[in-house]
Motif scaffolding. Structure first.
Motif, short mmCIF file in Angstrom:
data_model
loop_
_atom_site.label_atom_id
_atom_site.label_comp_id
_atom_site.label_asym_id
_atom_site.label_seq_id
_atom_site.Cartn_x
_atom_site.Cartn_y
_atom_site.Cartn_z
N ALA A 65 0.83 -1.21 0.00
CA ALA A 65 0.00 0.00 0.00
C ALA A 65 0.86 1.26 0.00
O ALA A 65 0.58 2.23 -0.72
CB ALA A 65 -0.93 -0.01 1.22
N ARG A 76 1.11 4.28 -2.91
CA ARG A 76 1.00 5.72 -2.66
C ARG A 76 2.26 6.46 -3.15
O ARG A 76 2.18 7.58 -3.64
CB ARG A 76 0.77 5.97 -1.17
N TRP A 127 -5.44 -3.64 -2.93
CA TRP A 127 -6.36 -3.39 -4.04
C TRP A 127 -6.89 -4.67 -4.68
O TRP A 127 -7.86 -4.63 -5.43
CB TRP A 127 -5.67 -2.52 -5.10
N GLU A 175 -9.90 -4.80 -2.15
CA GLU A 175 -10.64 -3.56 -1.91
C GLU A 175 -11.04 -2.86 -3.21
O GLU A 175 -11.90 -1.99 -3.19
CB GLU A 175 -9.77 -2.58 -1.09
N ARG A 225 -3.52 7.69 -14.47
CA ARG A 225 -4.35 6.60 -13.98
C ARG A 225 -4.03 5.30 -14.72
O ARG A 225 -3.89 4.24 -14.10
CB ARG A 225 -5.83 6.98 -14.17
N ASP A 282 -9.52 1.52 -7.43
CA ASP A 282 -9.85 2.93 -7.66
C ASP A 282 -9.26 3.87 -6.62
O ASP A 282 -8.84 4.98 -6.94
CB ASP A 282 -11.36 3.13 -7.72
N ASP A 283 -9.24 3.44 -5.34
CA ASP A 283 -8.75 4.32 -4.29
C ASP A 283 -7.26 4.59 -4.40
O ASP A 283 -6.74 5.49 -3.73
CB ASP A 283 -9.05 3.72 -2.91
N TYR A 284 -6.57 3.83 -5.22
CA TYR A 284 -5.12 3.98 -5.36
C TYR A 284 -4.73 4.67 -6.67
O TYR A 284 -3.55 4.77 -6.98
CB TYR A 284 -4.44 2.61 -5.27
#
Length: 705
Positions: free
Chosen positions: A132, A136, A177, A180, A146, A183-185
């Motif tokens: 994670a 980031r 991911w 989860e 993206r 998209d959040d990353y």
């Protein structure tokens, strides 16, 4: 997750093949690296002739994690992912293509370097939090789009997945991911793909295409003849023996020229002007070794210095048949130029085929001799392979591509380019075979034929553009130089996008393709009918929608500034322009394009050739009396059509054009009948401009208080 595959798979030894026979492409006969080798070439996985051959160099990996990653990479190459990993990942397949495999291993390397900088000495037990944190970190890097970031995270997901089925799992945690969602990353969605590729501007594409067509049609025969003569001279010189008689002939040849102060045939090598040994040897019936010995080793009579001060050409005696407007395109071809000219011939053929078919670059580079047989009747068809989305019954990528179910349609210039290429390559060989297109007299044997690479061909296109510009200046045709494109280099994918742009917008000037190649849109569209979702239909729709949006936006801006409009379709044009603000901005998807194209109220087309706008209604169109279609034929515009509207700017263009015609008519050189026709045409244009002034509508005044 622990699977039985991890228990049954044996750990490879030092001499185990990196790529086992079961996963090598059919027909591969080249070498295969061993597991313990420092470099792993991935050639045995690649059958696409235009694909780059990648190599994994383990020297660049951190020492402490190198062997861990080596094992996972070997598993990814040779073992399919179990179906359990494919559930919920529709874009994934059990096998990984060579380009994706290489990208994944390189991303693992970056991850390992990042971990090592934070004190980690192994990937064993790598926790979820590290993955994670790395995600980031990637999002903070410059240019982290993206799409790019999603690919990088997918590589890390594969690291976990293939480690799980490894014979010696490291226990790398599943990335967050993976359960989860990704998209959040990822950063916000941005444009991508072909639809965000800038087309080559008309000012650049126009002369580039003209010179490419001239090369194929007008110059190539001269160049091929010169190339054959170059071969003859070279072979003649190399067959000559070194004898006292030949040395005497050479000295006599040189002494006579030097005594008369004549230049010596020369060439530039290593940044220096040197004697052209083979040419001089052939001219004097001596050996190139004797020529070089006199010029360098023996320094005979200051020959080297004389050549530098009196450099001469190496003209070939082949005739020049090619013409531009009745004049020869060159006075002679030089022995030292022929290899570069042959490269330009091949490059011109690529430009013509890529631009006038709409094929993807890889599809062009995959064509073979015999791909476009002479038809019994009708149009020529090109039979070839498609590589994008080519897959087997399991959905895995097929490197060799697939034979296209519907052939491409070839217009005459494309057929000419293919026929020319077929004279340069072996029978059934690739039209852009890399060995053949080096234009060396001897070719190195290769296990698998490959085509010219993307980077090399990109460089050749830039070289061709410079050569064409130099030729244009030498021939006093400065208007046909190839200017630099404001959007950068002439990347191969831009030709396909540019074709869609030009067809949709029908620009004037040097590339009025709608007129030059009237059936080109039909031909190209038909050639992509079976793959319309992913083919050039999408590009054509998007560019047509953008052209419509630009036309309406410009009209809306002009009308808001107080401009006027006339013609039977003026009110319809005003209403259409009023909707322009609703779709202002970029149009990048097919759905956005269809929202505009499917709305008949927005069907407004600029026609600069007729000085009008067409507010198209197919029931009223005079350009389609018998065959009603969804778009106008702007080259058949009729002045009496009720779909016509004319702006102030177009009326001003009419006036300027009328004045130019009057000037031509008044010229002394104009014959009487021609002058009369010019004056009648000018009078007609002047009448149309006056009608605009008399009947024009000014919406801004009508709505002002």
């Amino acid at each position: 997750m622990t699977l039985a595959a991890a228990q049954t798979l044996s750990r490879p030894g030092h001499h185990t093949p990196v790529i086992t026979p079961s996963v090598r492409v059919a027909g591969h006969t080249g070498p295969v690296a061993s597991y313990g080798d420092p470099i792993w070439p991935l050639d045995p996985l690649v059958a696409n002739p235009s694909a780059t051959r990648k190599r994994i160099d383990w020297a660049g990996f951190p020492t402490r994690t190198r062997e861990e990653l080596r094992l996972v990479a070997w598993v990814m190459i040779n073992e399919p992912l179990p179906s359990a990993f494919l559930v919920g990942r529709p874009a994934w397949h059990s096998r990984v293509s060579a380009p994706m495999l290489y990208a994944a291993v390189m991303e693992w390397r970056h991850f390992a370097i990042w971990l090592e900088a934070r004190g980690a000495t192994t990937l064993a037990g790598c926790p979820e939090v590290s993955l994670a944190d790395y995600a980031r970190h990637l999002a903070t890097l410059p240019g982290a789009s993206r799409e790019t970031l999603a690919k990088k995270l997918g590589c890390l997901t594969r690291l976990w997945a293939f480690d799980t089925i490894s014979p010696a799992p490291l226990g790398i945690a599943a990335p967050p991911w993976a359960h989860e969602g990704v998209d959040d990353y990822l950063p916000a969605q941005t444009s991508r793909g072909e639809n965000s590729t800038e087309p080559i501007t008309p000012a650049t594409m126009g002369p580039l295409l003209i010179w490419a067509l001239r090369m194929v049609d007008d110059f190539s025969a001269d160049i091929l003849a010169a190339w054959q003569e170059t071969h003859r001279i070279t072979e003649l010189s190399e067959q000559a023996a070194c004898t006292p008689e030949s040395k005497a002939r050479l000295k006599q040849y040189l002494a006579q020229r030097m005594a008369r102060g004549e230049p010596i045939p020369s060439r530039v090598m290593f940044g220096q002007r040197l004697i052209c040994a083979r040419y001089v040897a052939a001219a004097s019936a001596s050996s190139p070794r004797q020529v070089n010995a006199l010029a360098s080793t023996q320094q005979w009579q200051g020959l080297a210095a004389y050549v530098r001060d009196h450099p001469g050409p190496c003209p070939l005696g082949t005739p020049i048949a090619g013409r531009i407007d009745g004049q020869p395109w060159t006075t002679r071809i030089d022995y030292t130029q022929t290899r570069d000219l042959m490269r330009h011939v091949g490059t011109a053929c690529f430009i013509v085929i890529a631009y006038l078919t709409g094929m993807r670059p890889g599809e062009v580079l995959g064509l073979t001799a015999g791909c476009c047989p002479a038809p019994d009747s009708g149009r020529h068809l090109i039979h070839g392979r498609v590589f994008k989305h080519a897959s087997d019954e399991d959905g895995n990528h097929q490197s060799a591509g697939q034979i296209r179910d519907v052939p491409w349609v070839a217009i005459p210039p494309v057929v000419s380019a293919i026929r020319l290429l077929e004279t340069l390559v072996p029978d059934q060989g690739l039209l852009f075979d890399s060995a053949a297109h080096t234009f060396q007299r001897t070719r190195a044997a290769t296990a698998t034929a490959t085509s010219l690479g993307y980077e090399g061909l990109r460089t050749r296109i830039e070289d061709f553009a410079r050569w064409a510009s130099d030729l244009a200046l030498r021939l006093d045709r400065p208007h046909e130089t190839v200017p630099d494109d404001p959007h950068g280099g002439l990347g191969l994918a831009r030709f396909r996008r540019t074709l869609a742009w030009h067809i949709a917008r029908r620009p004037g000037g040097l590339i009025a393709l709608a007129i030059q190649y009237g059936h080109l849109r039909t031909a190209v569209s038909a050639g992509y009918a079976s793959r319309s979702r992913d083919g050039i239909h999408d590009l054509l729709d998007i560019e047509t929608a953008r052209a419509t949006a630009d036309t309406l936006t410009a009209l809306h801006t002009d009308l808001q500034a107080g401009a006027s409009i006339s013609g039977p379709a003026a009110r319809r044009a005003i209403r259409a322009a009023g909707q322009a603000p609703a779709f202002a901005g970029s149009i990048r998807t097919r759905r956005q394009a269809r929202d505009i194209l499917d709305n008949p109220q927005l069907a407004v087309y600029d026609n600069p050739h007729a000085f009008v706008m067409c507010v198209y209604d197919r029931d009223r169109a005079l350009c389609h009396r018998l065959d009603a279609t969804d778009s106008p034929s702007l080259d058949r515009c009729r002045p009496s059509c009720t779909n016509i509207a004319r702006t102030d700017d177009q009326a001003a263009q009419l006036t300027r054009r009328a004045a130019a015609l009057e000037k031509q008519a008044d010229a002394e050189a104009a014959p009487g009948p021609l002058a009369d026709r010019l004056r009648r045409h000018a009078a007609r244009l002047t009448y149309l401009a006056a009608e605009h002034e008399r009947t024009r509508i000014t919406p801004h005044r009508e709505t002002s208080p």
